[in-house]
Structure formats: structure tokens, C-alpha cells
Design an enzyme around this catalytic site. Structure first.
Site, short mmCIF file in Angstrom:
data_model
loop_
_atom_site.label_atom_id
_atom_site.label_comp_id
_atom_site.label_asym_id
_atom_site.label_seq_id
_atom_site.Cartn_x
_atom_site.Cartn_y
_atom_site.Cartn_z
N GLY A 1 32.60 29.94 41.19
CA GLY A 1 33.48 29.87 40.02
C GLY A 1 34.80 29.20 40.34
N ASP B 1 35.53 36.65 45.78
CA ASP B 1 34.99 36.07 44.56
C ASP B 1 35.89 36.42 43.38
OD1 ASP B 1 33.28 34.64 42.96
OD2 ASP B 1 31.51 35.90 43.31
N GLY B 2 35.75 35.68 42.32
CA GLY B 2 36.46 35.97 41.08
C GLY B 2 35.68 36.94 40.23
N ALA B 3 36.17 37.20 39.03
CA ALA B 3 35.49 38.07 38.07
C ALA B 3 35.85 37.63 36.67
CB ALA B 3 35.87 39.53 38.29
N ASP B 4 34.96 37.90 35.74
CA ASP B 4 35.20 37.55 34.34
C ASP B 4 35.97 38.64 33.61
OD1 ASP B 4 33.67 35.07 34.49
OD2 ASP B 4 31.93 36.36 34.67
N GLY C 1 29.20 36.71 36.30
CA GLY C 1 27.99 36.00 35.96
C GLY C 1 28.11 35.04 34.80
N GLY D 1 29.32 32.34 35.07
CA GLY D 1 28.99 31.07 35.71
C GLY D 1 27.51 30.96 36.07
N GLU E 1 25.25 36.62 43.65
CA GLU E 1 26.55 37.25 43.91
C GLU E 1 26.38 38.73 44.20
OE1 GLU E 1 29.54 34.43 41.22
OE2 GLU E 1 28.58 36.17 40.30
N LYS F 1 42.16 38.41 32.89
CA LYS F 1 40.83 38.99 33.09
C LYS F 1 40.85 40.53 33.07
CE LYS F 1 39.28 34.89 33.47
NZ LYS F 1 38.68 34.32 34.66
#
Length: 260
Positions: free
Chosen positions: A53, A109-112, A123, A125, A131, A149
Site C-alpha cells: 500500500g 504495514d498500513g491500515a485502512d 485489504g 489494496g 498480509e 484512518k
């Protein structure tokens, strides 16, 4: 880093009431700040989970840069997607897989979405399965986001809660998922490619059904288990009680929160 400025109060520059320019950071710049902060957790000799992402991309770029300078050594990356594999390879980050390294030192990692208990939606992405596999076996999972977010509850943004499903009879599966969360006002939609309108296909050859909720779905573990018991569902995008550290970049700086 390119910065934009906004003069919040245009007055006579000689006046004592003049205000200095106000620093305005774009969302991408906030992501970059959070990502660079996360890389401070990386030490030489680590096996790292490399997220997917726009936010994780900044972290991977930073790791590659530090490796090229010799400030990090003996790093091994486990990529969570084909796209991340390509990026890391282009930066000469040594790569491996879970078969060779079943326990990771750290994942970034990022997050939505992030709720107040540091539960995540990921997810959007399309890489939720890999992941979850990789970030579920790391000793420390650092999540990097900008403040947009943060949500009151999972699904609170009104955006997608992704579910990876097998292509076979995906309409049947989507309808079952929609009925499962009917009380939350769920609407299930197949994710399609903007370019041609064809179904989006994950790295694993599956489809993604996006669930849009109008209300909180309640107990996240129970909801997740219920989805996984439905034949046709491969994995869902709720990462419950997985993050150990949350880094949030916002208007007033960076905050770091560790799981109690």
C-alpha cells in the site's frame, strides 16, 4: 520533502500582529512521516514483513535507502504482495518467504481503518490474505497511518470491509455475506477493475467482495469466525488484536501507541 504553506493571516508584515506561515502537510506526507518513524524499529539482522500500500511503500523505500548506505545490514524481507516484491527487489532488499522464515521479528504495514482498540481493517489494496499470513506470525507488528484512518468502530468510515472469496459462485457467497450482516445494513459488492470493469483478481487468483456497513457489526471475533465458516470465503480484512504498535501522523505531530 516538498512542503506547502498557507498564509493564515495576511496583514502588514511590519505589524506585530503578523502571523508566521502555517505548515500544511498533505496526506501522503503524513504517511511518509509515520512510515519513517516505524523504520526506527528496524535493526540489522531482522527478518521483516513488508506491507503493501501507499503508506508501506514509504517504509520500504526507507529500508532500501538505509541498506544502500550501510546503516542497516543483513535484513531479510518477506513481501505481502507481488507489487511489494517488485518494489523491494528494485531496492536490492534480500527477500525470502514464510517456508524459510516461519517467525518474523517485525512487520510494518498500513491500515485502512483503526478502531480505539487498535483493531484494523486492511485489504482495500487487495492483499489481505498474504498480509494476514505474514503479519500474524511476527513478534511485533507496527501499523502506520495518518489520522484520517482512525474510526470509532470497524466499518465506521463507511468504506469497504474486504472479503477474499473464491471465484466459483461468488454471487452466492456475496449474498450470504450480505444476509449475515443484514442488521448492520450490509451491502456486498464485487470489486472490479476501473480500467475494464472486469472482476479484480488477487495475487492468489481469487475475487474480493467488499462489504459496506451502516452500523457496527458488534463482536469482531465472532463476526470474523462466522465469515470464515462460510464455504467460499478465503479470508476477511479484519485484523483483530494483531497490531502491537500504532504510529499515527497528524496535524499536531506523530503519536506512538503500544498495545497494553
Amino acid at each position: 520533502m516538498a512542503l506547502a504553506y498557507l498564509e493564515s493571516n495576511k496583514t502588514n508584515p511590519t505589524s506585530p500582529m503578523s502571523s508566521p506561515p502555517q505548515l500544511i502537510l498533505t496526506q501522503d506526507q503524513l504517511k511518509k512521516i509515520a512510515a519513517y518513524k516505524a523504520v526506527e524499529f528496524v535493526e540489522s539482522g531482522m527478518v521483516l514483513g513488508l506491507g503493501t500500500g501507499s503508506t508501506a511503500k514509504h517504509a520500504i523505500d526507507r529500508i532500501g535507502h538505509l541498506l544502500s548506505q550501510g546503516k542497516l545490514t543483513n535484513i531479510i524481507g518477506i513481501p505481502t504482495s507481488t507489487k511489494t516484491h517488485e518494489q523491494a527487489s528494485s531496492l536490492n532488499i534480500p527477500l525470502s518467504d514464510l517456508d524459510t522464515h516461519p517467525v518474523l521479528d517485525l512487520a510494518i504495514d498500513g491500515a485502512d481503518e483503526v478502531d480505539p482498540d487498535m483493531n484494523l481493517v486492511k485489504g482495500r489494496g487487495g492483499s489481505l490474505l498474504r498480509e494476514k499470513m505474514i503479519e500474524g506470525c511476527c513478534k511485533k507488528f507496527v501499523v502506520i497511518v495518518d489520522e484520517t484512518k482512525l474510526v470509532d468502530y470497524v466499518g465506521g468510515s463507511g468504506l469497504a470491509l474486504p472479503v477474499e472469496v473464491v471465484p466459483f459462485c461468488w454471487k452466492f457467497t456475496a449474498k450470504k455475506l450480505e444476509c449475515m450482516f443484514e442488521e448492520a445494513g450490509c451491502v456486498a459488492k464485487l470489486r472490479v477493475c476501473c480500467e475494464n470493469g472486469e472482476p479484480y483478481v488477487t495475487d492468489n487468483g481469487n475475487y474480493v467482495v467488499d462489504l459496506f456497513m451502516k452500523k457496527c457489526i458488534g463482536d469482531l471475533r465472532a463476526a470474523g469466525d462466522k465469515m470464515l465458516r462460510l464455504a467460499g470465503v478465503v479470508e476477511h480484512g479484519m485484523f483483530v488484536d494483531m497490531a502491537t504498535t500504532l504510529i499515527v501522523a497528524g496535524e499536531f505531530g506523530v503519536t506512538v501507541r503500544n498495545k497494553c
